[in-house]
Design a protein around this motif. Structure first.
Motif, PDB file in Angstrom:
ATOM      1  N   LEU A 127       0.862  -1.184   0.000  1.00  0.00           N
ATOM      2  CA  LEU A 127       0.000   0.000   0.000  1.00  0.00           C
ATOM      3  C   LEU A 127       0.906   1.243   0.000  1.00  0.00           C
ATOM      4  CD1 LEU A 127      -2.365  -1.373   2.808  1.00  0.00           C
ATOM      5  CD2 LEU A 127      -2.854  -1.351   0.355  1.00  0.00           C
ATOM      6  N   MET A 133       3.216   6.705   6.141  1.00  0.00           N
ATOM      7  CA  MET A 133       2.568   7.102   7.395  1.00  0.00           C
ATOM      8  C   MET A 133       2.619   5.952   8.407  1.00  0.00           C
ATOM      9  SD  MET A 133       1.849  10.219   6.875  1.00  0.00           S
ATOM     10  CE  MET A 133       3.397  10.157   5.999  1.00  0.00           C
ATOM     11  N   GLY A 175       0.413  -7.661  14.568  1.00  0.00           N
ATOM     12  CA  GLY A 175       0.554  -7.250  13.172  1.00  0.00           C
ATOM     13  C   GLY A 175       2.020  -7.032  12.853  1.00  0.00           C
ATOM     14  N   GLY A 177       3.101  -6.036   9.727  1.00  0.00           N
ATOM     15  CA  GLY A 177       3.185  -5.293   8.468  1.00  0.00           C
ATOM     16  C   GLY A 177       4.090  -4.090   8.673  1.00  0.00           C
ATOM     17  N   VAL A 179       3.424  -0.928  10.043  1.00  0.00           N
ATOM     18  CA  VAL A 179       3.364  -0.347  11.398  1.00  0.00           C
ATOM     19  C   VAL A 179       4.041  -1.297  12.386  1.00  0.00           C
ATOM     20  CG1 VAL A 179       1.825   0.223  13.336  1.00  0.00           C
ATOM     21  CG2 VAL A 179       1.251   1.013  11.031  1.00  0.00           C
ATOM     22  N   GLY A 180       3.641  -2.562  12.331  1.00  0.00           N
ATOM     23  CA  GLY A 180       4.124  -3.532  13.320  1.00  0.00           C
ATOM     24  C   GLY A 180       5.623  -3.727  13.244  1.00  0.00           C
ATOM     25  N   LYS A 199      -0.786 -13.357  11.426  1.00  0.00           N
ATOM     26  CA  LYS A 199      -1.217 -14.633  10.842  1.00  0.00           C
ATOM     27  C   LYS A 199      -0.561 -14.861   9.486  1.00  0.00           C
ATOM     28  CE  LYS A 199      -5.363 -12.793   8.805  1.00  0.00           C
ATOM     29  NZ  LYS A 199      -6.690 -12.997   8.390  1.00  0.00           N
ATOM     30  N   HIS A 203       5.313 -12.427   6.619  1.00  0.00           N
ATOM     31  CA  HIS A 203       5.630 -11.167   7.304  1.00  0.00           C
ATOM     32  C   HIS A 203       6.444 -11.439   8.564  1.00  0.00           C
ATOM     33  CE1 HIS A 203       2.231  -8.626   5.296  1.00  0.00           C
ATOM     34  NE2 HIS A 203       3.043  -9.205   4.449  1.00  0.00           N
ATOM     35  N   VAL A 241      -6.819  -5.202   7.428  1.00  0.00           N
ATOM     36  CA  VAL A 241      -7.375  -5.908   6.276  1.00  0.00           C
ATOM     37  C   VAL A 241      -7.787  -4.767   5.342  1.00  0.00           C
ATOM     38  CG1 VAL A 241      -9.184  -7.449   5.447  1.00  0.00           C
ATOM     39  CG2 VAL A 241      -8.237  -7.760   7.761  1.00  0.00           C
ATOM     40  N   LEU A 249      -9.207  -8.170  17.777  1.00  0.00           N
ATOM     41  CA  LEU A 249      -8.380  -9.260  18.292  1.00  0.00           C
ATOM     42  C   LEU A 249      -8.321  -9.264  19.815  1.00  0.00           C
ATOM     43  CD1 LEU A 249      -5.371  -9.111  15.793  1.00  0.00           C
ATOM     44  CD2 LEU A 249      -7.475 -10.430  15.635  1.00  0.00           C
ATOM     45  N   ASP A 270      -7.707   3.919  13.048  1.00  0.00           N
ATOM     46  CA  ASP A 270      -8.312   4.586  11.879  1.00  0.00           C
ATOM     47  C   ASP A 270      -9.209   3.641  11.092  1.00  0.00           C
ATOM     48  OD1 ASP A 270      -6.214   3.097  10.956  1.00  0.00           O
ATOM     49  OD2 ASP A 270      -5.236   4.706   9.840  1.00  0.00           O
ATOM     50  N   GLN A 271      -9.061   2.341  11.303  1.00  0.00           N
ATOM     51  CA  GLN A 271      -9.955   1.372  10.662  1.00  0.00           C
ATOM     52  C   GLN A 271     -10.888   0.768  11.722  1.00  0.00           C
ATOM     53  OE1 GLN A 271      -9.031   2.353   7.076  1.00  0.00           O
ATOM     54  NE2 GLN A 271     -10.108   0.416   7.124  1.00  0.00           N
ATOM     55  N   VAL A 298      -4.877   7.522  19.039  1.00  0.00           N
ATOM     56  CA  VAL A 298      -4.875   8.724  18.198  1.00  0.00           C
ATOM     57  C   VAL A 298      -4.964   8.306  16.721  1.00  0.00           C
ATOM     58  CG1 VAL A 298      -3.506  10.732  17.494  1.00  0.00           C
ATOM     59  CG2 VAL A 298      -3.621  10.071  19.914  1.00  0.00           C
ATOM     60  N   GLY A 299      -5.872   8.936  16.003  1.00  0.00           N
ATOM     61  CA  GLY A 299      -6.132   8.545  14.613  1.00  0.00           C
ATOM     62  C   GLY A 299      -5.176   9.155  13.615  1.00  0.00           C
ATOM     63  N   ILE A 301      -1.578   9.853  14.182  1.00  0.00           N
ATOM     64  CA  ILE A 301      -0.305   9.872  14.914  1.00  0.00           C
ATOM     65  C   ILE A 301       0.775  10.666  14.151  1.00  0.00           C
ATOM     66  CG2 ILE A 301       1.555   8.423  15.845  1.00  0.00           C
ATOM     67  CD1 ILE A 301      -0.576   6.238  16.375  1.00  0.00           C
TER      68      ILE A 301
HETATM   69  N1  LIG Z   1      -3.388   5.927  13.757  1.00  0.00           N
HETATM   70  C1  LIG Z   1      -2.579   6.385  12.820  1.00  0.00           C
HETATM   71  O1  LIG Z   1      -2.174   7.536  12.824  1.00  0.00           O
HETATM   72  C2  LIG Z   1      -2.132   5.480  11.708  1.00  0.00           C
HETATM   73  C3  LIG Z   1      -1.073   5.844  10.876  1.00  0.00           C
HETATM   74  C4  LIG Z   1      -0.659   4.946   9.893  1.00  0.00           C
HETATM   75  C5  LIG Z   1      -1.300   3.723   9.740  1.00  0.00           C
HETATM   76  N2  LIG Z   1      -2.353   3.433  10.569  1.00  0.00           N
HETATM   77  C6  LIG Z   1      -3.081   2.168  10.487  1.00  0.00           C
HETATM   78  O2  LIG Z   1      -2.302   1.094  11.004  1.00  0.00           O
HETATM   79  C7  LIG Z   1      -2.866  -0.120  10.514  1.00  0.00           C
HETATM   80  C8  LIG Z   1      -1.742  -1.031  10.020  1.00  0.00           C
HETATM   81  O3  LIG Z   1      -1.192  -0.483   8.843  1.00  0.00           O
HETATM   82  P1  LIG Z   1       0.022  -1.190   8.069  1.00  0.00           P
HETATM   83  O4  LIG Z   1       0.463  -0.230   7.022  1.00  0.00           O
HETATM   84  O5  LIG Z   1       1.008  -1.725   9.018  1.00  0.00           O
HETATM   85  O6  LIG Z   1      -0.731  -2.399   7.364  1.00  0.00           O
HETATM   86  P2  LIG Z   1      -0.027  -3.701   6.735  1.00  0.00           P
HETATM   87  O7  LIG Z   1      -0.984  -4.211   5.718  1.00  0.00           O
HETATM   88  O8  LIG Z   1       1.364  -3.404   6.327  1.00  0.00           O
HETATM   89  O9  LIG Z   1       0.043  -4.712   7.964  1.00  0.00           O
HETATM   90  C9  LIG Z   1      -1.096  -5.242   8.562  1.00  0.00           C
HETATM   91  C10 LIG Z   1      -0.749  -6.597   9.127  1.00  0.00           C
HETATM   92  O10 LIG Z   1      -1.900  -7.068   9.850  1.00  0.00           O
HETATM   93  C11 LIG Z   1      -1.905  -8.465   9.683  1.00  0.00           C
HETATM   94  N3  LIG Z   1      -3.215  -8.988  10.049  1.00  0.00           N
HETATM   95  C12 LIG Z   1      -4.405  -8.790   9.430  1.00  0.00           C
HETATM   96  N4  LIG Z   1      -5.379  -9.452  10.083  1.00  0.00           N
HETATM   97  C13 LIG Z   1      -4.786 -10.078  11.129  1.00  0.00           C
HETATM   98  C14 LIG Z   1      -5.256 -10.933  12.160  1.00  0.00           C
HETATM   99  N5  LIG Z   1      -6.542 -11.272  12.245  1.00  0.00           N
HETATM  100  N6  LIG Z   1      -4.356 -11.406  13.069  1.00  0.00           N
HETATM  101  C15 LIG Z   1      -3.051 -11.064  12.984  1.00  0.00           C
HETATM  102  N7  LIG Z   1      -2.544 -10.275  12.025  1.00  0.00           N
HETATM  103  C16 LIG Z   1      -3.404  -9.781  11.107  1.00  0.00           C
HETATM  104  C17 LIG Z   1      -1.546  -8.661   8.219  1.00  0.00           C
HETATM  105  O11 LIG Z   1      -1.131  -9.989   7.944  1.00  0.00           O
HETATM  106  C18 LIG Z   1      -0.426  -7.651   8.055  1.00  0.00           C
HETATM  107  O12 LIG Z   1       0.850  -8.199   8.303  1.00  0.00           O
HETATM  108  C19 LIG Z   1      -3.859   0.308   9.438  1.00  0.00           C
HETATM  109  O13 LIG Z   1      -5.172   0.318   9.959  1.00  0.00           O
HETATM  110  C20 LIG Z   1      -3.433   1.703   9.101  1.00  0.00           C
HETATM  111  O14 LIG Z   1      -4.475   2.486   8.530  1.00  0.00           O
HETATM  112  C21 LIG Z   1      -2.775   4.291  11.528  1.00  0.00           C
END
Ligand SMILES: NC(=O)c1ccc[n+]([C@@H]2O[C@H](COP(=O)([O-])OP(=O)(O)OC[C@H]3O[C@@H](n4cnc5c(N)ncnc54)[C@H](O)[C@@H]3O)[C@@H](O)[C@H]2O)c1
Length: 387
Positions: A127, A133, A175, A177, A179-180, A199, A203, A241, A249, A270-271, A298-299, A301
């Motif tokens: 993405l 971000m 997670g 991905g 962020v994680g 899961k 990753h 997702v 979770l 945010d989701q 915080v939505g 960050i």
């Molecule tokens: N609050 C904020 O300011 C802010 C800023 C940036 C991103 N975000 C949010 O952070 C979230 C993560 O973004 P990202 O870019 O890391 O996404 P990403 O797609 O890179 O990673 C998401 C991870 O979640 C995992 N996942 C999905 N369902 C799962 C489940 N049931 N159990 C375990 N793992 C699961 C996926 O396998 C993936 O590795 C998004 O909602 C994004 O919009 C928020």
């Protein structure tokens, strides 16, 4: 094309959707770029800097929305802003519609073409407009978590990295991905005991091989989440997702079983958030407490570090803005399937499957509103978008 960059209206949002360099790129190819007075101030970008690169300053939001063909924003539009949109216009922004059915309905009513940064998806599933971000939010998640674990900030009073002879804090990241993995790397760098659950084994594998020995990766199951969350000092929510509401979770029951004065940083807010107890907060009042657990939700960050995030965001969005401006959206999506997956709403119809399901509306394939030159059978396997 006339491109409009409004001031951001969300509380404590200091980012802006374009830099002076971006204005130069657009103005240099014959587009007119309107910047609302003071829009760049939070990122230390003065009106004069935009004017110097060919931008035109307008005084009010109304004036800007009235003239622009394409509105480019950072955060999802307010209902007031949606009221200024019409069917001749496009909006390109973070939208996060899944947890906001009212916003989705109002955008549908406007008739505008709504393109969401967070669902622009490349063929490999990445993405590109969310990534910068997410890198920032992930890195900040570890540092704000450490801050709220301090005693005077309401936390347990534990140092993330411990010291010789004293155990470090346990950080659980849900997670792996963008962020994680960023949160995990920073927490591991601060010498915490880090456990990452996902899961998606690939990753976990790539994080493990990158930072082998300095954190533990665990396949995400309900049992594993229960076990690790119950012993965590800091939990970071980082699941996604694409297009859909975040999976819940962490249940209310798990929260009540957590260590008193531990912290949840739910970046997925945010989701809709990955904990049943999560609700959106702001930088002004970032936390609340449920069952003795501090929630930071915080939505926006990255809005706290605009000098970094405005530039990181616009580095990624600018090529797409240029493409839309040069070709128009109907033409641009013919060759750019990533951009096509970004369209959430067109002609009042939801064209992203995951978003439609989340907000309880009918889903229309994008090909039903944009005639594609490719044959209808050539579906670009993008989650949530079928053409
Ligand atoms: N609050 C904020 O300011 C802010 C800023 C940036 C991103 N975000 C949010 O952070 C979230 C993560 O973004 P990202 O870019 O890391 O996404 P990403 O797609 O890179 O990673 C998401 C991870 O979640 C995992 N996942 C999905 N369902 C799962 C489940 N049931 N159990 C375990 N793992 C699961 C996926 O396998 C993936 O590795 C998004 O909602 C994004 O919009 C928020």
């Amino acid at each position: 094309m006339i491109i409009g960059i409004p001031c951001e209206v969300e509380t404590d949002e200091y980012r802006v959707a374009i830099t002076p360099a971006g204005v130069r790129e657009l103005a240099g190819t014959g587009h007119r770029v309107l910047i609302q007075k003071g829009a760049g101030e939070g990122s230390k970008l003065a009106d004069d800097a935009y004017v110097g690169q060919g931008g035109v300053i307008v005084d009010t939001t109304e004036e800007l929305f009235d003239q622009a063909d394409l509105i480019v924003k950072v955060k999802d539009p307010s209902l007031e802003e949606v009221g200024l949109l019409s069917e001749r216009q496009m909006i390109f922004s973070f939208l996060h519609l899944a947890p906001q059915p009212d916003l989705a309905a109002r955008l549908m009513e406007s008739g505008a073409t709504c393109i969401a940064y967070e669902t622009v998806e490349l063929d490999d599933g990445s993405l590109p407009l969310l990534t910068p971000m997410s890198e920032i939010a992930g890195r900040m998640a570890a540092q704000v978590g450490a801050y709220f674990l301090e005693k005077m900030n309401g936390g347990r009073g534990i140092l993330l990295g411990g010291v010789a002879g004293v155990s470090p804090a346990k950080v659980v990241v849900l997670g792996a991905g963008i962020v994680g993995s960023n949160a995990a790397k920073i927490a591991a760098g601060m010498l915490a005991n880090v456990v990452v659950l996902d899961k998606n084994l690939e990753h976990l594998r790539s994080l493990h091989s990158y930072i082998s020995g300095r954190l533990t990766t665990v396949m995400s199951t309900v049992l594993a989440i229960e076990e690790h969350v119950s012993t965590a000092d800091l939990v970071i929510g980082a699941v996604l997702v694409p297009g859909a509401r975040a999976p819940k979770l962490i249940t209310r029951e798990m929260i009540s079983g957590m260590t008193p004065n531990s912290v949840i940083v739910d970046v997925s807010i945010d989701q809709g958030g990955m904990a049943e107890t999560s609700r959106m907060t702001t930088h002004s009042v970032p936390t609340y407490v449920i069952d003795d657990v501090i929630h930071y939700c915080v939505g926006n960050i990255p809005g706290a570090v605009p000098i970094t995030s405005t530039f990181a965001l616009t580095n990624s969005t600018l090529p797409y803005i240029v493409e839309i401006a040069n070709q128009g959206i109907d033409q641009a999506v013919q060759e750019n399937s990533a951009l096509a997956s970004g369209i959430n709403i067109k002609e009042g119809k939801i064209t992203n499957k995951a978003v439609a399901e989340a907000v309880g509306k009918s889903y229309y394939p994008l090909s039903s509103v944009i005639p594609f030159r490719l044959s209808p059978g050539s579906e670009f396997g993008i989650s949530g978008a079928v053409f």
